[in-house]
Scaffold this motif. Structure first.
Motif, short mmCIF file in Angstrom:
data_model
loop_
_atom_site.label_atom_id
_atom_site.label_comp_id
_atom_site.label_asym_id
_atom_site.label_seq_id
_atom_site.Cartn_x
_atom_site.Cartn_y
_atom_site.Cartn_z
N UNK A 174 -6.67 -5.50 15.35
CA UNK A 174 -6.40 -6.61 14.65
C UNK A 174 -6.67 -6.00 13.09
N UNK A 175 -7.66 -4.97 12.90
CA UNK A 175 -7.81 -4.26 11.65
C UNK A 175 -6.72 -3.53 11.30
N UNK A 176 -6.14 -2.72 12.18
CA UNK A 176 -4.97 -2.10 11.84
C UNK A 176 -3.72 -2.98 11.39
N UNK A 177 -3.62 -3.78 12.02
CA UNK A 177 -2.31 -4.62 11.89
C UNK A 177 -2.55 -5.32 10.35
N UNK A 181 -0.06 -4.96 7.29
CA UNK A 181 0.65 -6.13 6.85
C UNK A 181 0.42 -6.28 5.25
N UNK A 182 -0.92 -6.19 4.91
CA UNK A 182 -1.44 -6.52 3.63
C UNK A 182 -1.48 -5.47 2.70
N UNK A 183 -1.37 -4.34 3.22
CA UNK A 183 -1.60 -3.07 2.35
C UNK A 183 -2.93 -3.10 1.66
N UNK A 184 -3.89 -3.11 2.40
CA UNK A 184 -5.36 -3.02 1.89
C UNK A 184 -5.94 -1.90 2.59
N UNK A 185 -7.01 -1.36 2.01
CA UNK A 185 -8.02 -0.28 2.78
C UNK A 185 -8.40 -0.67 4.19
#
Length: 326
Positions: A174-177, A181-185
């Motif tokens: 989920x974190x990788x997705x 998707x949101x271009x966050x660290x």
């Protein structure tokens, strides 16, 4: 073979849908049950798009006219049905309109597809009317029924549909997705995934609201108040819940996750999915029967919240029951 691009986890559910599709025996009614943010709408839309796709060998292909219209929400044979009001409870009027529409011939696909949202407060009258439609469905109609808990539906509805329960994907997946998707660290995405137990919808909502951690802080303070004498600490921790129903909803979900983690620690030393290992460990000292009741209690209060019960009364009752069960 059906593909489910962007829909994570739930391999057993996806395998069952693929098998039904490959055998040419896709059920006329399917129930997708799961908590908000679990992907019920996403899976229903992807499955409907795949069944309407003009390239069955690689459905949904994403490139044919049918897939393009489905992705845009403009396919003439894929309709979404829900009730009115904040709870979106299905109404008799909405079912009547769907029944009339279901009798028409599809315009492009082989069937008409109806993605039906069944809110927690859907009345029995509406369910009875839906049951009549499912008992004698038009041959060209297929229904996706979305709900939080299928046990709230009439047994006769459940008996006429194939039911699937959706669960959040692995926290790391989920974190990788979310990071992509949101271009966050990745570190921020992982923190959100742990806070939300891998629930993609809640992760995105937390990121949008910018309140990641606030709901958890309230939930942690309420859990800490269980161990204190008197009810003042509990009332203080929950004081702002009636002002923000969205936050109230999130706090209840976090409390459920904490009590569920405590049960897991009590029984088998993990895993902890709430992102609050210390509090989960502290709660695990409570008797298992109480922890199970507390977990069920949080689900019950989430359903009550969706029924628009008065926020102040709901908060007061919640505090009282947390103290009594804890």
């Amino acid at each position: 073979m059906i593909g489910f691009p962007g829909f994570l986890g739930n391999e057993t559910v996806k395998d069952a849908l693929c098998a039904a599709y490959a055998a040419g025996r896709f059920p006329h009614a399917v129930i997708f049950q799961g908590e908000p943010g679990s992907g019920r709408h996403t899976l229903a839309r992807l499955t409907a798009m795949a069944l309407a796709c003009r390239n069955p060998a690689s459905a949904p292909c994403g490139a044919c006219p049918s897939c393009i219209r489905a992705k845009a929400g403009s396919h003439p044979d894929i309709r979404e049905v829900e009730g009115s009001g904040a709870a979106k409870a299905l109404t008799v009027e909405a079912v009547r309109a769907m029944t009339e529409d279901a009798g028409r011939m599809p315009e492009e696909a082989d069937r008409n597809f109806y993605i039906v949202y069944l809110g927690e407060s859907t009345r029995q009258e509406a369910q009875n009317k839906l049951l009549k439609l499912l008992e004698e469905p038009p041959g060209s109609a297929l229904f996706f029924l979305l709900c939080r808990n299928a046990q709230n539906l009439l047994p006769t509805i459940r008996s006429r549909a194939q039911s699937f329960t959706l669960a959040p994907p692995d926290v790391n997946e989920a974190a990788a997705w979310l990071a992509e998707q949101e271009q966050i660290p990745p570190e921020q995405a992982l923190e959100l995934a742990k806070l939300c137990g891998g629930n993609l919808g809640r992760m995105q909502q937390e990121l949008k609201d910018g309140d990641a951690g606030k709901s958890m802080d309230i939930a942690l303070n309420m859990c800490a108040a269980i161990f204190r004498r008197g009810g003042h600490a509990m009332l203080k921790a929950s004081a702002r819940l009636p002002e923000n129903r969205a936050q109230f909803r999130e706090v209840l979900a976090r409390l459920e996750a904490l009590f569920r983690d405590a049960c897991a620690l009590r029984c088998a030393n993990g895993p902890v999915l709430s992102g609050a290992e210390e509090m989960a460990a502290r709660l695990s000292a409570l008797p298992l029967k109480r922890l199970l009741r507390l977990t069920e209690l949080m689900r019950a209060y989430q359903e009550k919240l969706e029924r628009n019960v008065n926020g102040n009364l709901l908060t007061a009752a919640l505090c009282m029951e947390l103290k009594r069960e804890g």
